[in-house]
Motif scaffolding. Structure first.
Motif, PDB file in Angstrom:
ATOM      1  N   UNK A  40       0.825  -1.204   0.000  1.00 35.80           N
ATOM      2  CA  UNK A  40       0.000   0.000   0.000  1.00 35.80           C
ATOM      3  C   UNK A  40       0.862   1.258   0.000  1.00 35.80           C
ATOM      4  N   UNK A  41       0.336   2.303  -0.650  1.00 38.65           N
ATOM      5  CA  UNK A  41       0.984   3.601  -0.673  1.00 38.65           C
ATOM      6  C   UNK A  41       0.012   4.636  -0.111  1.00 38.65           C
ATOM      7  N   UNK A  42       0.536   5.760   0.311  1.00 37.67           N
ATOM      8  CA  UNK A  42      -0.304   6.809   0.892  1.00 37.67           C
ATOM      9  C   UNK A  42      -1.431   7.221  -0.058  1.00 37.67           C
ATOM     10  N   UNK A  43      -1.169   7.216  -1.354  1.00 36.52           N
ATOM     11  CA  UNK A  43      -2.191   7.600  -2.325  1.00 36.52           C
ATOM     12  C   UNK A  43      -3.421   6.692  -2.249  1.00 36.52           C
ATOM     13  N   UNK A  44      -3.234   5.445  -1.859  1.00 37.66           N
ATOM     14  CA  UNK A  44      -4.361   4.525  -1.741  1.00 37.66           C
ATOM     15  C   UNK A  44      -5.346   4.972  -0.659  1.00 37.66           C
ATOM     16  N   UNK A  45      -4.879   5.815   0.242  1.00 37.07           N
ATOM     17  CA  UNK A  45      -5.757   6.336   1.286  1.00 37.07           C
ATOM     18  C   UNK A  45      -6.941   7.107   0.739  1.00 37.07           C
ATOM     19  N   UNK A  46      -6.825   7.672  -0.464  1.00 33.92           N
ATOM     20  CA  UNK A  46      -7.945   8.391  -1.075  1.00 33.92           C
ATOM     21  C   UNK A  46      -9.143   7.474  -1.299  1.00 33.92           C
ATOM     22  N   UNK A  47      -8.895   6.178  -1.418  1.00 33.89           N
ATOM     23  CA  UNK A  47      -9.967   5.186  -1.546  1.00 33.89           C
ATOM     24  C   UNK A  47     -10.219   4.522  -0.198  1.00 33.89           C
ATOM     25  N   UNK A  48      -9.175   4.007   0.406  1.00 35.54           N
ATOM     26  CA  UNK A  48      -9.328   3.186   1.607  1.00 35.54           C
ATOM     27  C   UNK A  48      -9.906   3.951   2.796  1.00 35.54           C
ATOM     28  N   UNK A  49      -9.588   5.229   2.910  1.00 32.17           N
ATOM     29  CA  UNK A  49     -10.077   6.003   4.053  1.00 32.17           C
ATOM     30  C   UNK A  49     -11.586   6.220   4.007  1.00 32.17           C
ATOM     31  N   UNK A  50     -12.175   6.125   2.826  1.00 25.98           N
ATOM     32  CA  UNK A  50     -13.599   6.426   2.662  1.00 25.98           C
ATOM     33  C   UNK A  50     -14.435   5.202   2.300  1.00 25.98           C
ATOM     34  N   UNK A  60     -18.733   8.232  -5.308  1.00 29.38           N
ATOM     35  CA  UNK A  60     -18.806   8.693  -3.922  1.00 29.38           C
ATOM     36  C   UNK A  60     -17.412   8.800  -3.305  1.00 29.38           C
ATOM     37  N   UNK A  61     -16.549   7.828  -3.617  1.00 33.47           N
ATOM     38  CA  UNK A  61     -15.180   7.874  -3.112  1.00 33.47           C
ATOM     39  C   UNK A  61     -14.443   9.103  -3.640  1.00 33.47           C
ATOM     40  N   UNK A  62     -14.654   9.416  -4.906  1.00 31.20           N
ATOM     41  CA  UNK A  62     -14.018  10.591  -5.505  1.00 31.20           C
ATOM     42  C   UNK A  62     -14.524  11.866  -4.825  1.00 31.20           C
ATOM     43  N   UNK A  63     -15.827  11.961  -4.636  1.00 30.14           N
ATOM     44  CA  UNK A  63     -16.404  13.151  -4.006  1.00 30.14           C
ATOM     45  C   UNK A  63     -15.906  13.315  -2.575  1.00 30.14           C
ATOM     46  N   UNK A  71      -8.502   9.634 -11.141  1.00 34.10           N
ATOM     47  CA  UNK A  71      -7.479   9.283 -10.143  1.00 34.10           C
ATOM     48  C   UNK A  71      -7.999   8.156  -9.261  1.00 34.10           C
ATOM     49  N   UNK A  72      -9.225   8.297  -8.800  1.00 31.48           N
ATOM     50  CA  UNK A  72      -9.823   7.264  -7.953  1.00 31.48           C
ATOM     51  C   UNK A  72      -9.950   5.959  -8.726  1.00 31.48           C
ATOM     52  N   UNK A  99     -17.508  -0.753  -5.082  1.00 32.65           N
ATOM     53  CA  UNK A  99     -16.149  -1.135  -4.741  1.00 32.65           C
ATOM     54  C   UNK A  99     -16.237  -1.735  -3.345  1.00 32.65           C
ATOM     55  N   UNK A 100     -15.968  -3.028  -3.249  1.00 31.17           N
ATOM     56  CA  UNK A 100     -16.177  -3.775  -2.009  1.00 31.17           C
ATOM     57  C   UNK A 100     -14.833  -4.285  -1.497  1.00 31.17           C
ATOM     58  N   UNK A 101     -14.539  -4.052  -0.210  1.00 31.36           N
ATOM     59  CA  UNK A 101     -13.276  -4.570   0.319  1.00 31.36           C
ATOM     60  C   UNK A 101     -13.300  -6.090   0.417  1.00 31.36           C
ATOM     61  N   UNK A 102     -12.163  -6.698   0.127  1.00 29.39           N
ATOM     62  CA  UNK A 102     -11.983  -8.139   0.305  1.00 29.39           C
ATOM     63  C   UNK A 102     -11.630  -8.387   1.771  1.00 29.39           C
ATOM     64  N   UNK A 103     -11.373  -9.631   2.123  1.00 27.64           N
ATOM     65  CA  UNK A 103     -10.924  -9.947   3.484  1.00 27.64           C
ATOM     66  C   UNK A 103      -9.630  -9.196   3.796  1.00 27.64           C
ATOM     67  N   UNK A 104      -8.729  -9.112   2.828  1.00 26.84           N
ATOM     68  CA  UNK A 104      -7.488  -8.360   3.012  1.00 26.84           C
ATOM     69  C   UNK A 104      -7.784  -6.878   3.220  1.00 26.84           C
ATOM     70  N   UNK A 105      -8.725  -6.352   2.442  1.00 27.90           N
ATOM     71  CA  UNK A 105      -9.124  -4.955   2.588  1.00 27.90           C
ATOM     72  C   UNK A 105      -9.744  -4.676   3.940  1.00 27.90           C
ATOM     73  N   UNK A 106     -10.592  -5.587   4.412  1.00 23.21           N
ATOM     74  CA  UNK A 106     -11.208  -5.420   5.733  1.00 23.21           C
ATOM     75  C   UNK A 106     -10.156  -5.471   6.842  1.00 23.21           C
ATOM     76  N   UNK A 107      -9.160  -6.344   6.686  1.00 26.57           N
ATOM     77  CA  UNK A 107      -8.073  -6.409   7.660  1.00 26.57           C
ATOM     78  C   UNK A 107      -7.321  -5.084   7.689  1.00 26.57           C
ATOM     79  N   UNK A 108      -7.027  -4.547   6.521  1.00 27.46           N
ATOM     80  CA  UNK A 108      -6.338  -3.257   6.444  1.00 27.46           C
ATOM     81  C   UNK A 108      -7.171  -2.165   7.100  1.00 27.46           C
ATOM     82  N   UNK A 109      -8.468  -2.155   6.864  1.00 25.38           N
ATOM     83  CA  UNK A 109      -9.343  -1.132   7.434  1.00 25.38           C
ATOM     84  C   UNK A 109      -9.322  -1.199   8.964  1.00 25.38           C
TER      85      UNK A 109
END
Length: 150
Positions: A40-50, A60-63, A71-72, A99-109
């Protein structure tokens, strides 16, 4: 006095906000890497944080992140390749994708929430709980005022 010296002695709101953001991102993504999320990179936070655990639309993620849709979209593509998200049909609108988080995405969240909570606890401890709460309130208000002008 040179501009760079003045910015160091009396940084403006943009500089202060940037310094805070970059410092938090550096710590967050370094700790995530140590906890099993090295791609992961800091730029991914634009998606993952929301991103909602149930899924979110890219628009919605872009907004919410203030990033352009293109970019999103690129970040979502990267996160999909890394295994953090999947695209699913939106049950409320078959033309749209969620855009749905996977198990890996949920762990990261979950890990991100814990890391950021620790950063906030440290900050509150450093300046005092009441001062930190007032700071967050003022930051919210200044941000809302700025967004309303845009």
């Amino acid at each position: 006095m040179r501009r760079s010296e003045r910015k160091q002695q009396d940084p403006d709101l943009g500089v202060l906000a940037g310094q805070l953001l970059f410092s938090i991102q550096d710590e967050l993504f370094a700790m995530l890497a140590d906890q099993g999320h090295p791609g992961l990179r800091a730029q991914h936070g634009a998606v993952l944080a929301y991103l909602d655990a149930e899924g979110s639309r890219a628009t919605d993620l872009a907004r919410q992140s203030g990033q352009h849709k293109q970019v999103v979209g690129k970040l979502i593509d990267e996160l999909e390749v890394l295994g953090y998200v999947e695209r699913h049909p939106d049950p409320s609108d078959r033309r749209a994708k969620l855009i749905v988080p996977t198990a890996l995405g949920l762990d990261q969240m979950e890990r991100s929430d814990a890391i950021v909570a620790g950063i906030e606890e440290r900050a509150a401890s450093a300046v005092g709980v009441e001062a930190y709460a007032a700071f967050k309130d003022l930051l919210r208000r200044v941000g809302a005022h700025q967004r309303a002008r845009a």
